[in-house]
Design an enzyme around this catalytic site. Structure first.
Site, short mmCIF file in Angstrom:
data_model
loop_
_atom_site.label_atom_id
_atom_site.label_comp_id
_atom_site.label_asym_id
_atom_site.label_seq_id
_atom_site.Cartn_x
_atom_site.Cartn_y
_atom_site.Cartn_z
N CYS A 284 -2.53 56.11 -21.79
CA CYS A 284 -2.74 57.11 -22.80
C CYS A 284 -1.32 58.16 -22.62
O CYS A 284 -1.20 59.08 -22.48
CB CYS A 284 -3.85 58.41 -22.40
SG CYS A 284 -5.41 57.51 -22.78
N GLU A 285 -0.23 57.20 -23.08
CA GLU A 285 0.97 57.91 -23.18
C GLU A 285 1.55 57.22 -24.17
O GLU A 285 1.85 55.71 -24.32
CB GLU A 285 1.79 57.63 -21.86
CG GLU A 285 1.26 58.28 -20.55
CD GLU A 285 1.78 59.78 -20.40
OE1 GLU A 285 2.61 60.32 -21.35
OE2 GLU A 285 1.16 60.35 -19.67
N GLU B 102 23.03 45.17 1.60
CA GLU B 102 21.63 45.37 1.39
C GLU B 102 21.10 45.08 0.10
O GLU B 102 20.60 46.01 -0.78
CB GLU B 102 21.25 46.78 2.02
CG GLU B 102 21.72 47.16 3.20
CD GLU B 102 21.61 48.72 3.52
OE1 GLU B 102 21.49 49.39 2.51
OE2 GLU B 102 21.70 49.22 4.61
N TYR C 110 10.74 46.18 -8.19
CA TYR C 110 10.39 47.58 -8.58
C TYR C 110 9.39 47.64 -9.68
O TYR C 110 9.36 48.74 -10.34
CB TYR C 110 11.64 48.33 -9.03
CG TYR C 110 12.87 48.32 -7.88
CD1 TYR C 110 12.69 49.21 -6.95
CD2 TYR C 110 13.99 47.40 -8.03
CE1 TYR C 110 13.74 49.36 -5.90
CE2 TYR C 110 14.81 47.72 -7.29
CZ TYR C 110 14.61 48.49 -5.86
OH TYR C 110 15.62 48.66 -4.94
N GLY D 158 18.25 43.69 -2.81
CA GLY D 158 17.11 43.50 -3.01
C GLY D 158 16.66 43.03 -4.41
O GLY D 158 16.24 41.80 -4.34
N ARG D 159 16.91 43.61 -5.36
CA ARG D 159 16.62 43.29 -6.70
C ARG D 159 17.28 41.80 -7.19
O ARG D 159 16.75 40.97 -7.76
CB ARG D 159 17.13 44.29 -7.62
CG ARG D 159 17.03 43.87 -9.25
CD ARG D 159 18.02 44.68 -10.06
NE ARG D 159 18.35 45.98 -9.67
CZ ARG D 159 17.51 47.17 -10.18
NH1 ARG D 159 16.72 46.75 -11.08
NH2 ARG D 159 17.78 48.27 -9.76
#
Length: 489
Positions: A386-387, A312, A416, A314-315
């Site tokens: 704002c982090e 499986e 992702y 994906g990435r």
């Protein structure tokens, strides 16, 4: 202008900060005569002018070729040990109607883990019989829909799901094919949150209980047991972890075979990619052969037939095919102990790429609208949220003359990034554009402020309240903005 920095670098300065490492950037990426980044035959400045930034860009041909290459590698490896294989595309990495069609046209099944992913795959024309349905907490509605549409395999993630799926299948008058997800105890060498086969985590059941639970599955007339499933983690660069996990699973598989048919073994996904020049994943052909050899050896030792295999990925398919384009807004030298850190702030950030904040993920960035003869300068690419942890690329060397208005491209963002995107700070999520053979088309529409307002039903109440107060006071009704009108509709 980026200033010189005494901040220690974990990445060596490149001789030329304009170069595009082919191991990191899409296979159809390069620069035109002006020095502008070109992906899939389309210049970055043209993409930004037409679609705006931030912008997800996916090289369709690269995604397709990676899917075909991976499927071919595993088919050849499986044939070499006398079996065959099913390769599913892991939709959680990035799923859209166009991507579903690309993957199915390249011969892959589709792996989903929520009702929403199932809906997208079905709407795009995926054959449900060639789909797998994951999830550690599937709702009753999700299970019933998966059974009703004929999903090829539901992966049972807990003891409780045995009865839930069996009962749903019995009510539907179907025999539902299932796999049992187990934890092999193999710890992938990856971030703790990405290692999914150790014991203390939410997925799967202990390998020691596999025979007991498989016996329960076989005791339900509405279920057909396909075999075991395991996923050891993500961003894994070689075959060793997969091989060890396969050997452990096959020990239990051999016990199960003596009690009844077990046609397949699903070893999951998690094959890694190069996000920076420091990453060195082995070629997928080498990984496939390494896993197949370990499976064959274990089956010989256990005196059991080699089962059909399933994977499986994906990435490893969609990740390297993606690039995100940003516009530089502010370049700020910040004095810190031991030197100066230069912050290059862009018009996106953790709302379109949460992986750096979540996992400390590393990325590569390059100027996309031009090249430069300026020497490389160590910078930190930051977002607009704002982090203080809103970092896109923690350390990168860009030309020292990087300036507001430059386009910046970040590589390997196909997986992702869109999937984890949010509306933090009420920032609209960017569009996704597919490029191929010099043409670009939107495959996921970007959000607008009107989209954000349209979901806020409190705005209707506020407008109604304001209208009532104005009428009571004898004042004219307030004017409603075009955006608010759209929200009210």
């Amino acid at each position: 202008m980026a200033s010189a920095s005494a901040v220690p670098s974990v990445r060596p300065a490149p001789a030329d900060p304009n170069t595009l490492n082919p191991a990191v950037w899409p296979e159809h990426a390069g620069r035109d005569a002006r020095g502008v980044l070109v992906v899939g035959g389309v210049p970055a400045d043209e993409l930004a002018a037409e679609f705006g930034t931030p912008l997800y860009v996916v090289d369709e041909a690269a995604a397709r070729s990676r899917a075909a290459r991976l499927r071919t590698a595993f088919e050849a490896a499986a044939a070499g040990i006398g079996t065959d294989v099913t390769v599913y595309y892991a939709g959680k990495s990035f799923l859209s109607g166009a991507v579903v069609r690309w993957m199915t046209e390249e011969g892959l099944g589709i792996d989903v883990c929520t009702g929403g992913e199932l809906a997208i795959a079905l709407a795009a024309g995926a054959d449900p019989a060639r789909m797998g349905f994951h999830g550690n907490n599937k709702s009753s509605a999700e299970i019933e829909r998966a059974v009703a549409v004929g999903v090829g395999a539901i992966i049972l993630d807990s003891e409780a799901e045995i009865d839930r799926v069996a009962d749903a299948a019995a009510r539907a008058g179907r025999v539902q094919r299932v796999r049992l997800r187990v934890n092999s105890g193999v710890h992938a060498s990856t971030h703790e949150f990405l290692a999914t086969a150790h014991e203390d985590q939410k997925f799967g059941v202990p390998l020691a209980r596999a025979v007991e639970l498989a016996t329960r599955i076989r005791g339900r007339d509405s279920l057909e047991f396909l075999g075991l499933h395991c996923h050891i983690g993500s961003q894994i660069f070689d075959a060793s972890g997969f091989g060890e996990s396969a050997a452990r699973l096959l020990g239990v598989h051999a016990e199960l075979v003596r009690l009844g048919p077990v046609p397949e073994l699903n070893l999951g996904g998690g094959f890694g990619i190069a996000y920076t020049e420091a990453d060195d994943p082995r070629p997928i052909e080498e990984i496939a052969l390494g896993i197949a050899d370990r499976v064959a050896a274990a089956c010989r030792d256990l005196d059991v037939a080699v089962p059909k295999l399933a994977f499986e990925p994906g990435r490893s398919i969609i990740g390297p095919a993606g690039v995100t384009l940003y516009t530089v807004g502010t370049v700020k030298p910040v004095p810190i102990e031991g030197g100066t850190r230069t912050y290059v702030s862009v018009d996106g950030g953790m709302s379109d790429n949460a992986r750096t904040a979540l996992y400390g993920a590393a990325y590569s960035a390059r100027l996309a609208s031009r090249t430069s003869d300026a020497p490389p300068a160590l910078v930190r690419v930051a977002g607009k949220h704002c982090e203080s942890g809103d970092i896109v690329v923690d350390q990168e060397h860009l030309p020292a003359d990087v300036a507001p208005g430059d386009l910046l491209a970040v590589a390997a963002t196909g997986a992702y990034c869109w999937s984890l995107a949010s509306n933090y700070n009420h920032v609209a999520r960017p569009a996704v554009v597919a490029v191929r053979d010099g043409r670009a088309r939107v495959i996921v529409r970007g959000e607008t402020e009107a989209d954000l307002l349209a979901r806020d039903l409190g705005l209707d109440a506020a407008q109604d309240a304001g209208h009532g107060a104005s009428v009571a006071a004898g004042a004219p009704a307030p004017t409603v903005s075009t955006a608010a009108e759209g929200a009210a509709e």
